[in-house]
Write a protein that holds these residues in place. Sequence first.
Motif, PDB file in Angstrom:
ATOM      1  N   GLU A  27      34.013  38.228  32.353  1.00  0.00           N
ATOM      2  CA  GLU A  27      32.685  38.803  32.191  1.00  0.00           C
ATOM      3  C   GLU A  27      32.593  40.064  33.050  1.00  0.00           C
ATOM      4  O   GLU A  27      32.880  40.036  34.247  1.00  0.00           O
ATOM      5  N   VAL A  28      32.205  41.169  32.428  1.00  0.00           N
ATOM      6  CA  VAL A  28      31.991  42.403  33.180  1.00  0.00           C
ATOM      7  C   VAL A  28      30.657  42.248  33.906  1.00  0.00           C
ATOM      8  O   VAL A  28      29.620  42.095  33.281  1.00  0.00           O
ATOM      9  N   VAL A  29      30.705  42.244  35.236  1.00  0.00           N
ATOM     10  CA  VAL A  29      29.486  42.078  36.027  1.00  0.00           C
ATOM     11  C   VAL A  29      28.919  43.414  36.484  1.00  0.00           C
ATOM     12  O   VAL A  29      27.831  43.466  37.042  1.00  0.00           O
ATOM     13  N   GLY A  30      29.654  44.490  36.249  1.00  0.00           N
ATOM     14  CA  GLY A  30      29.155  45.800  36.619  1.00  0.00           C
ATOM     15  C   GLY A  30      30.214  46.864  36.449  1.00  0.00           C
ATOM     16  O   GLY A  30      31.380  46.562  36.206  1.00  0.00           O
ATOM     17  N   ASP A  31      29.756  48.103  36.551  1.00  0.00           N
ATOM     18  CA  ASP A  31      30.694  49.212  36.562  1.00  0.00           C
ATOM     19  C   ASP A  31      30.195  50.244  37.563  1.00  0.00           C
ATOM     20  O   ASP A  31      29.046  50.186  38.007  1.00  0.00           O
ATOM     21  N   ALA A  32      31.083  51.115  37.944  1.00  0.00           N
ATOM     22  CA  ALA A  32      30.751  52.150  38.929  1.00  0.00           C
ATOM     23  C   ALA A  32      31.455  53.434  38.536  1.00  0.00           C
ATOM     24  O   ALA A  32      32.592  53.414  38.072  1.00  0.00           O
ATOM     25  N   ALA A  33      30.759  54.553  38.759  1.00  0.00           N
ATOM     26  CA  ALA A  33      31.287  55.854  38.372  1.00  0.00           C
ATOM     27  C   ALA A  33      31.965  56.582  39.525  1.00  0.00           C
ATOM     28  O   ALA A  33      32.576  57.618  39.320  1.00  0.00           O
ATOM     29  N   ASN A  34      31.849  56.026  40.736  1.00  0.00           N
ATOM     30  CA  ASN A  34      32.472  56.680  41.892  1.00  0.00           C
ATOM     31  C   ASN A  34      32.776  55.644  42.973  1.00  0.00           C
ATOM     32  O   ASN A  34      32.319  54.500  42.902  1.00  0.00           O
ATOM     33  N   GLY A  35      33.524  56.068  43.966  1.00  0.00           N
ATOM     34  CA  GLY A  35      33.971  55.158  45.004  1.00  0.00           C
ATOM     35  C   GLY A  35      32.865  54.584  45.860  1.00  0.00           C
ATOM     36  O   GLY A  35      32.901  53.405  46.231  1.00  0.00           O
ATOM     37  N   GLU A  36      31.866  55.392  46.187  1.00  0.00           N
ATOM     38  CA  GLU A  36      30.758  54.899  47.019  1.00  0.00           C
ATOM     39  C   GLU A  36      29.989  53.789  46.306  1.00  0.00           C
ATOM     40  O   GLU A  36      29.695  52.746  46.890  1.00  0.00           O
ATOM     41  N   GLU A  37      29.673  54.032  45.045  1.00  0.00           N
ATOM     42  CA  GLU A  37      28.968  53.031  44.245  1.00  0.00           C
ATOM     43  C   GLU A  37      29.831  51.776  44.103  1.00  0.00           C
ATOM     44  O   GLU A  37      29.336  50.652  44.199  1.00  0.00           O
ATOM     45  N   ALA A  38      31.119  51.967  43.904  1.00  0.00           N
ATOM     46  CA  ALA A  38      32.036  50.835  43.746  1.00  0.00           C
ATOM     47  C   ALA A  38      32.111  49.994  45.014  1.00  0.00           C
ATOM     48  O   ALA A  38      32.167  48.763  44.946  1.00  0.00           O
ATOM     49  N   MET A  39      32.122  50.631  46.181  1.00  0.00           N
ATOM     50  CA  MET A  39      32.171  49.894  47.440  1.00  0.00           C
ATOM     51  C   MET A  39      30.955  48.988  47.562  1.00  0.00           C
ATOM     52  O   MET A  39      31.080  47.806  47.894  1.00  0.00           O
ATOM     53  N   GLN A  40      29.789  49.521  47.266  1.00  0.00           N
ATOM     54  CA  GLN A  40      28.560  48.727  47.335  1.00  0.00           C
ATOM     55  C   GLN A  40      28.598  47.555  46.361  1.00  0.00           C
ATOM     56  O   GLN A  40      28.279  46.420  46.729  1.00  0.00           O
ATOM     57  N   LYS A  41      29.006  47.824  45.124  1.00  0.00           N
ATOM     58  CA  LYS A  41      29.020  46.768  44.117  1.00  0.00           C
ATOM     59  C   LYS A  41      30.101  45.726  44.396  1.00  0.00           C
ATOM     60  O   LYS A  41      29.912  44.547  44.113  1.00  0.00           O
ATOM     61  N   THR A  42      31.215  46.158  44.958  1.00  0.00           N
ATOM     62  CA  THR A  42      32.270  45.204  45.291  1.00  0.00           C
ATOM     63  C   THR A  42      31.762  44.193  46.318  1.00  0.00           C
ATOM     64  O   THR A  42      31.987  42.993  46.184  1.00  0.00           O
ATOM     65  N   MET A  43      31.067  44.676  47.329  1.00  0.00           N
ATOM     66  CA  MET A  43      30.554  43.786  48.365  1.00  0.00           C
ATOM     67  C   MET A  43      29.393  42.933  47.851  1.00  0.00           C
ATOM     68  O   MET A  43      29.258  41.775  48.203  1.00  0.00           O
ATOM     69  N   LEU A  44      28.562  43.504  47.002  1.00  0.00           N
ATOM     70  CA  LEU A  44      27.397  42.800  46.482  1.00  0.00           C
ATOM     71  C   LEU A  44      27.762  41.748  45.430  1.00  0.00           C
ATOM     72  O   LEU A  44      27.270  40.619  45.461  1.00  0.00           O
ATOM     73  N   LEU A  45      28.649  42.108  44.495  1.00  0.00           N
ATOM     74  CA  LEU A  45      28.942  41.250  43.351  1.00  0.00           C
ATOM     75  C   LEU A  45      30.107  40.285  43.569  1.00  0.00           C
ATOM     76  O   LEU A  45      30.262  39.332  42.814  1.00  0.00           O
ATOM     77  N   ASP A  46      30.959  40.558  44.556  1.00  0.00           N
ATOM     78  CA  ASP A  46      32.136  39.741  44.838  1.00  0.00           C
ATOM     79  C   ASP A  46      32.933  39.419  43.559  1.00  0.00           C
ATOM     80  O   ASP A  46      33.124  38.263  43.203  1.00  0.00           O
ATOM     81  N   PRO A  47      33.404  40.463  42.865  1.00  0.00           N
ATOM     82  CA  PRO A  47      34.132  40.218  41.608  1.00  0.00           C
ATOM     83  C   PRO A  47      35.487  39.549  41.848  1.00  0.00           C
ATOM     84  O   PRO A  47      36.057  39.639  42.933  1.00  0.00           O
ATOM     85  N   ASP A  48      35.968  38.878  40.810  1.00  0.00           N
ATOM     86  CA  ASP A  48      37.294  38.255  40.855  1.00  0.00           C
ATOM     87  C   ASP A  48      38.381  39.281  40.595  1.00  0.00           C
ATOM     88  O   ASP A  48      39.517  39.112  41.035  1.00  0.00           O
ATOM     89  N   ILE A  49      38.038  40.323  39.846  1.00  0.00           N
ATOM     90  CA  ILE A  49      38.975  41.404  39.503  1.00  0.00           C
ATOM     91  C   ILE A  49      38.230  42.725  39.592  1.00  0.00           C
ATOM     92  O   ILE A  49      37.096  42.842  39.105  1.00  0.00           O
ATOM     93  N   VAL A  50      38.865  43.730  40.195  1.00  0.00           N
ATOM     94  CA  VAL A  50      38.329  45.082  40.212  1.00  0.00           C
ATOM     95  C   VAL A  50      39.346  45.972  39.505  1.00  0.00           C
ATOM     96  O   VAL A  50      40.485  46.098  39.954  1.00  0.00           O
ATOM     97  N   LEU A  51      38.946  46.543  38.368  1.00  0.00           N
ATOM     98  CA  LEU A  51      39.783  47.509  37.659  1.00  0.00           C
ATOM     99  C   LEU A  51      39.429  48.875  38.223  1.00  0.00           C
ATOM    100  O   LEU A  51      38.332  49.388  37.990  1.00  0.00           O
ATOM    101  N   LEU A  52      40.334  49.456  39.004  1.00  0.00           N
ATOM    102  CA  LEU A  52      40.035  50.635  39.805  1.00  0.00           C
ATOM    103  C   LEU A  52      40.881  51.839  39.411  1.00  0.00           C
ATOM    104  O   LEU A  52      42.108  51.811  39.546  1.00  0.00           O
ATOM    105  N   ASP A  53      40.202  52.879  38.945  1.00  0.00           N
ATOM    106  CA  ASP A  53      40.875  54.146  38.658  1.00  0.00           C
ATOM    107  C   ASP A  53      41.327  54.758  39.988  1.00  0.00           C
ATOM    108  O   ASP A  53      40.593  54.729  40.977  1.00  0.00           O
TER     109      ASP A  53
END
Length: 114
Positions: A27-53
């Motif tokens: 399940e896609v729980v979120g997406d992020a367009a930049n590193g700062e947004e991704a850092m926040q969402k990674t800590m907030l959402l605790d995903p099982d997988i992060v697909l990171l450009d």
Amino acid sequence: MKVLIVDDERLARDRLNRMVSTLHYYEVVGDAANGEEAMQKTMLLDPDIVLLDIRMPGLSGEELYERITQHDPGQAEKIIFVSGDTSSPDTARFISRTGNPALSKPFTKQDLLQ
């Protein structure tokens, strides 16, 4: 499994979102367009997988990986790098050093499952 998609290109995020959404148990729980947004969402959402450009303006995928490693090494282990630049020597060295898997753009749903 919860998936966070991080890519500066909207079309790439949309494509990955559609691809992941067709996979059972993911399940896609979120997406992020930049590193700062991704850092926040990674800590907030605790995903099982992060697909990171890897190549993004501002906070790059490499820099984001380092920040996540410092903050939560277990979360850093959940990162799968996604890039059109995996054949460059610098990128290859970085990926090798992390030990994390990487996908070269473009890739198929089968590639992602593996």
